[in-house]
Design an enzyme around this catalytic site. Sequence first.
Site, short mmCIF file in Angstrom:
data_model
loop_
_atom_site.label_atom_id
_atom_site.label_comp_id
_atom_site.label_asym_id
_atom_site.label_seq_id
_atom_site.Cartn_x
_atom_site.Cartn_y
_atom_site.Cartn_z
N GLU A 367 -15.14 41.02 117.61
CA GLU A 367 -14.29 41.76 116.63
C GLU A 367 -14.90 43.01 116.01
O GLU A 367 -14.97 43.48 115.13
CB GLU A 367 -13.97 40.95 115.30
CG GLU A 367 -12.70 40.24 115.35
CD GLU A 367 -12.72 38.81 116.18
OE1 GLU A 367 -13.46 38.99 117.33
OE2 GLU A 367 -12.03 38.17 115.96
N GLY A 368 -15.88 43.46 117.15
CA GLY A 368 -16.37 44.88 116.87
C GLY A 368 -18.14 44.71 116.45
O GLY A 368 -18.15 43.79 115.71
#
Length: 383
Positions: A367-368
Amino acid sequence: MDFNLTDIQQDFLKLAHDFGEKKLAPTVTERDHKGIYDKELIDELLSLGITGAYFEEKYGGSGDDGGDVLSYILAVEELAKYDAGVAITLSATVSLCANPIWQFGTEAQKEKFLVPLVEGTKLGAFGLTEPNAGTDASGQQTIATKNDDGTYTLNGSKIFITNGGAADIYIVFAMTDKSKGNHGITAFILEDGTPGFTYGKKEDKMGIHTSQTMELVFQDVKVPAENMLGEEGKGFKIAMMTLDGGRIGVAAQALGIAEAALADAVEYSKQRVQFGKPLCKFQSISFKLADMKMQIEAARNLVYKAACKKQEGKPFTVDAAIAKRVASDVAMRVTTEAVQIFGGYGYSEEYPVARHMRDAKITQIYEGTNEVQLMVTGGALLR
């Protein structure tokens, strides 16, 4: 932000707790060691209605006007205490697949795809990452070519996809116009079993072994125009906004992992005797445990704050980035310290803290990466 949980939030928390204690805890060690993705277990979890916490009754959920984000986050956190892999299986379905359909989909798409995800009869996944396009989503090579009949033909692949090969519904991103960079990316909804849509390598991961992660392969996959999510060329925006919500789910997962590691460390420190007294009686150990607790509580406030801001419809991008960065870093520090308290036993797979430490690492990456969270936060400060 109200720190008092509502009756509904407490109900969802209890649902997750009971499922974790009765269904996940007894088999998590074996499933982790053998890398078992237990479909029956996931189906049972989905049948509890936890996926519905996020959405309104209109689409099969339990909320009045958009569901309750905090109820869902509490459930992810609680499940992660018992099995981080199962927790992210739920999070990927809700945050990364159901949510963008709810946010950007047409009513027809919501009826066909969102409702079964919310009701828990189908599992979801999100396909953005490629071999040469991780943080840099504009570098992806998957292509969607528009045909004369209005359909699109997809060719390419995606890697490191949570729920890959297990999900029924996928949100997939592809280039419809490479000359436009980020503005040439479009989102599509794909179903398992679509001709030309297959699965490649199953990842052998450091942690979250109970979650299935696979490569998605597209070879002349025909996608109807009605399966385009949002407008053509708006895929990058959809992906980024989706990841904002996903980061709160990952932060909750990290929080649960850290809490489990602390609980194990506290219990072990009471039982392990060295130099004639329990480890917890040594100030160096008690202070270490206290510091772990303080870090967890600080992270919890950030995670719940981000969830509440999303629930209230307020801008939450920076809050999600901060919560994800802090909670995942805390999870890594706390699990590492838990292993240290266990000493040599902590390095053995005989005890759960080794699993907690392995599971924690991925929360700093997906998610980054946490470096991306700094970019998001710094960019907002300097804008």
